[in-house]
Write a protein that holds these residues in place. Sequence first.
Motif, PDB file in Angstrom:
ATOM      1  N   LEU A  74     -19.222 -68.168  -8.598  1.00  0.00           N
ATOM      2  CA  LEU A  74     -18.876 -68.594  -7.247  1.00  0.00           C
ATOM      3  C   LEU A  74     -19.461 -67.693  -6.164  1.00  0.00           C
ATOM      4  O   LEU A  74     -19.243 -67.942  -4.975  1.00  0.00           O
ATOM      5  N   GLU A  75     -20.195 -66.667  -6.562  1.00  0.00           N
ATOM      6  CA  GLU A  75     -20.780 -65.769  -5.573  1.00  0.00           C
ATOM      7  C   GLU A  75     -21.863 -66.487  -4.769  1.00  0.00           C
ATOM      8  O   GLU A  75     -22.627 -67.288  -5.312  1.00  0.00           O
ATOM      9  N   PRO A  76     -21.978 -66.198  -3.462  1.00  0.00           N
ATOM     10  CA  PRO A  76     -23.094 -66.731  -2.679  1.00  0.00           C
ATOM     11  C   PRO A  76     -24.397 -66.049  -3.106  1.00  0.00           C
ATOM     12  O   PRO A  76     -24.361 -65.017  -3.797  1.00  0.00           O
ATOM     13  N   PRO A  77     -25.549 -66.586  -2.711  1.00  0.00           N
ATOM     14  CA  PRO A  77     -26.829 -66.035  -3.199  1.00  0.00           C
ATOM     15  C   PRO A  77     -27.026 -64.548  -2.934  1.00  0.00           C
ATOM     16  O   PRO A  77     -27.615 -63.854  -3.752  1.00  0.00           O
ATOM     17  N   ASN A  78     -26.543 -64.055  -1.792  1.00  0.00           N
ATOM     18  CA  ASN A  78     -26.779 -62.643  -1.482  1.00  0.00           C
ATOM     19  C   ASN A  78     -25.917 -61.696  -2.309  1.00  0.00           C
ATOM     20  O   ASN A  78     -26.135 -60.491  -2.305  1.00  0.00           O
ATOM     21  N   ARG A  79     -24.937 -62.251  -3.061  1.00  0.00           N
ATOM     22  CA  ARG A  79     -24.114 -61.394  -3.908  1.00  0.00           C
ATOM     23  C   ARG A  79     -24.168 -61.802  -5.384  1.00  0.00           C
ATOM     24  O   ARG A  79     -23.546 -61.141  -6.217  1.00  0.00           O
ATOM     25  N   TYR A  80     -24.893 -62.871  -5.685  1.00  0.00           N
ATOM     26  CA  TYR A  80     -24.966 -63.312  -7.076  1.00  0.00           C
ATOM     27  C   TYR A  80     -26.092 -62.619  -7.830  1.00  0.00           C
ATOM     28  O   TYR A  80     -27.178 -62.387  -7.297  1.00  0.00           O
ATOM     29  N   MET A  81     -25.824 -62.295  -9.087  1.00  0.00           N
ATOM     30  CA  MET A  81     -26.839 -61.751  -9.985  1.00  0.00           C
ATOM     31  C   MET A  81     -26.604 -62.320 -11.375  1.00  0.00           C
ATOM     32  O   MET A  81     -25.456 -62.472 -11.804  1.00  0.00           O
TER      33      MET A  81
END
Length: 213
Positions: free
Chosen positions: A70-77
Motif C-alpha cells: 500500500l506504499e505510494p511510489p516514493n516510499r515503496y521498494m
Amino acid sequence: WLKNTIHNRMILPAVAARAALATITLAAVQLGYPLESVAEVGYVPSSNIEQIPRLRSCEPNTNCVSSGYLEPPNRYMSPLKTRSDKETAYSRAVRDLSTRNNKVEGIAKDSYLHIEVPGTAPGSIDDVELIFADEGIVNVRCEARVTLPPPPFCIKKNCINGNMDQRTRVEEISRVLGLPAADSERMKDTAKWTPIFFNSDRVPDMLEYDDYQ
C-alpha cells in the motif's frame, strides 16, 4: 482502587516483558548470536492476535521505504527474493551480517532481523529491517532516525525521487546477502525513468504503467 488496579495491569506485563527480554539477551550473548531485541521501529511481532509478523507502513513525511503493497511510489521498494527455504536463508543472513561492523539484532521465531547502519545526517542511524516470509519473499523496511527534506527532483536514470538514501541502504544489504529484488526480472523488462517531482504521497491507481506507453 480502580486507578491502582489499572496501573498495576499496565505495569506488571511491562516488567515481565523486560525480565524475559533480559534473559533472552543474556543467552544470546553467551551463545554468540545477534542480540534478541524488539526494535521499536517497524516490527510487529507475531502474537495470538496477529499470527504472522509484519513491518509497519512508513509514516508520511519520513525518510522511509518499505515493501508494503500500500506504499505510494516514493516510499515503496520491492521485497527481496531468496533462493532457499526460509530457515536456511535466515540463518545465512544472520551469519553474513554478523561479520560486518553494523549492529545486528534478530528474533528467530519470526525470522526477523534489524540492522543499524550509518544514516545520511552526520552521526545518525538508519534502521533496516527484514522479515523472511514464506514463498521465498523477504519483506524490507528502512527508516532514518533523522528526517531530512527530500530533493526537489531526481536526475539519475531509473530513479524514483523519494528516500533514495534509504533505498541504497536496502540495496547494499541485499548485495551482501545475495538476495535480488523480487521484481527484478519484471523491472529489467519494463524499467523506465520515473521521476516523482513533487514527492506525492498519493497511492496510485491500480493500473499498469505499461498502459501509458
